[in-house]
Design a protein around this motif. Sequence first.
Motif, short mmCIF file in Angstrom:
data_model
loop_
_atom_site.label_atom_id
_atom_site.label_comp_id
_atom_site.label_asym_id
_atom_site.label_seq_id
_atom_site.Cartn_x
_atom_site.Cartn_y
_atom_site.Cartn_z
N ARG A 77 0.94 -1.29 0.15
CA ARG A 77 -0.03 0.02 0.03
C ARG A 77 0.99 1.33 0.04
NH1 ARG A 77 -2.97 -3.49 4.03
NH2 ARG A 77 -4.82 -4.23 2.86
N THR A 131 -9.67 -8.68 -4.09
CA THR A 131 -9.84 -8.60 -2.52
C THR A 131 -10.83 -9.64 -1.64
OG1 THR A 131 -10.70 -7.19 -0.58
CG2 THR A 131 -11.74 -6.86 -2.85
N ILE A 132 -10.18 -10.17 -0.75
CA ILE A 132 -10.95 -11.22 -0.14
C ILE A 132 -12.29 -10.56 0.53
CG2 ILE A 132 -9.04 -12.56 0.45
CD1 ILE A 132 -9.32 -11.68 3.39
N ASP A 133 -12.34 -9.59 0.55
CA ASP A 133 -13.39 -8.69 1.29
C ASP A 133 -14.91 -8.73 0.44
OD1 ASP A 133 -11.86 -8.43 3.53
OD2 ASP A 133 -11.71 -6.27 3.37
N MET A 175 -12.09 -12.25 8.88
CA MET A 175 -11.55 -10.93 8.33
C MET A 175 -12.76 -10.03 7.76
SD MET A 175 -7.91 -11.34 6.49
CE MET A 175 -6.54 -10.61 7.47
N GLY A 176 -12.41 -8.93 7.43
CA GLY A 176 -13.64 -8.04 6.81
C GLY A 176 -13.34 -6.74 7.55
N ARG A 177 -12.75 -5.97 7.05
CA ARG A 177 -12.41 -4.53 7.60
C ARG A 177 -13.71 -3.61 7.57
NH1 ARG A 177 -7.22 -2.15 5.78
NH2 ARG A 177 -8.08 -2.78 3.75
N GLU A 228 -14.30 -8.64 11.65
CA GLU A 228 -13.38 -8.07 12.48
C GLU A 228 -13.59 -6.51 12.44
OE1 GLU A 228 -9.47 -7.53 10.54
OE2 GLU A 228 -10.25 -7.56 8.82
N HIS A 258 -4.77 -13.71 9.31
CA HIS A 258 -4.40 -13.80 8.00
C HIS A 258 -4.24 -15.40 7.19
CE1 HIS A 258 -3.10 -9.78 8.96
NE2 HIS A 258 -3.08 -9.64 7.72
N ARG A 261 -6.16 -15.24 3.93
CA ARG A 261 -5.72 -14.55 2.89
C ARG A 261 -4.54 -15.33 2.13
NH1 ARG A 261 -4.78 -8.75 4.11
NH2 ARG A 261 -2.70 -8.89 3.71
O1 F6P Z 1 -8.55 -5.91 2.59
C1 F6P Z 1 -8.33 -7.14 2.86
C2 F6P Z 1 -8.04 -7.32 4.32
O2 F6P Z 1 -7.74 -8.80 4.56
C3 F6P Z 1 -9.00 -7.06 5.41
O3 F6P Z 1 -10.16 -8.22 5.55
C4 F6P Z 1 -8.18 -6.71 6.54
O4 F6P Z 1 -8.73 -5.99 7.64
C5 F6P Z 1 -7.03 -6.20 6.22
O5 F6P Z 1 -6.90 -6.52 4.79
C6 F6P Z 1 -5.73 -6.56 6.90
O6 F6P Z 1 -4.67 -5.97 6.17
P1 F6P Z 1 -3.21 -5.89 6.57
O7 F6P Z 1 -2.76 -7.42 5.94
O8 F6P Z 1 -2.63 -4.63 5.99
O9 F6P Z 1 -3.05 -6.00 8.04
#
Ligand code: F6P
Length: 329
Positions: A77, A131-133, A175-177, A228, A258, A261
């Motif tokens: 990022r 994106t997994i979200d 997960m799921g921001r 989350e 993670h 992911r």
């Molecule tokens: O956007 C995908 C995601 O896995 C979200 O579900 C999670 O909140 C975020 O990325 C975590 O990001 P990082 O790996 O940077 O902590």
Amino acid sequence: MSTKKVTKIGVLTSGGDAPGMNAAIRAVVRTGLYNDLEVYGIMRGYAGMIENDIIRMESRSVANIIQRGGTILKTARSKEFMEPEGRAIAYENLKQFGIDGLVVIGGDGSFRGAQKFSNEFDIPCIGIPGTIDRDMAGTDYTIGFDTAVNTAVEAIDKIRDTMDAHDRLFIVEVMGRDAGYIALHSGIATGAENILIPETKTDIEDLIRSLCEKEKRKKLVNLVVVAEGGEYGDANKLAEIIKERIPTADTRVCILGHIQRGGSPTCQDRLIASHMGYYAVESLLLGRRNIMVGVLNNKIQYTPFNDTIKEKHQRIGQEWMRIVKILAS
Ligand code: F6P
């Protein structure tokens, strides 16, 4: 639409990685080469564009990757790319290679960056939702969601075995921001009694009441799946509340984190990624720009970057929560 014909394209992955990104890279590279384009891989997303970390891709560069999680191009990022100065450096680097079209695999934040870049420097950009979200408008699928949700289901099934053996109450955080899709899908598929997601307000009193009522009925195995990013997304905090209010419940917490992911992408993620990769290159060849390739109602659809942003994605309706309650009663 652009009338300039692209000849050299770059591909990058940006934001959180998602299983299936490699399948998309492979499709972009091979479709590009098939159409006599030069294809370049940009490492670590926009960060690599700024740092000039760009490599020529051949057909064999993407051999044996379709089944692998993560991304061979790596991801990041980039704060620098959000600034005009960073984007100007990135443009100079692309110019050196003669890159005149970009495929960006990532989420809506990555597309926002692509849009700015494209408007400033007249480089057409095509997005592939990775994106997994699954929190994007303009597509029913995002690369990685299916794998992530299946990983969560497999893990929760295992938790259920030990939970059942001990008559426990388990809170599983997935997960799921900003989105509850992983929680909703994995929770329903594993028979969760309660699912807490950011899209709907959590009535904590109602949750406690339903857990107490189940205790009275000697239904001692209770699974609560929380996203989350929700109001009670910190599973440990939620556990503290439950322990205080229902001290007799033998409560445990598991945060999946993670592992959701990673891993080999499912067949569905590989297929969608391959499909989207192909149409992304075709889009560049046809002169499209600043759009995301998505799938809506099983058909490829093109959505302007502006309309893909999270805030516009279909919100999870209250009726899902009703279904969860009825099925867990
Ligand atoms: O956007 C995908 C995601 O896995 C979200 O579900 C999670 O909140 C975020 O990325 C975590 O990001 P990082 O790996 O940077 O902590």
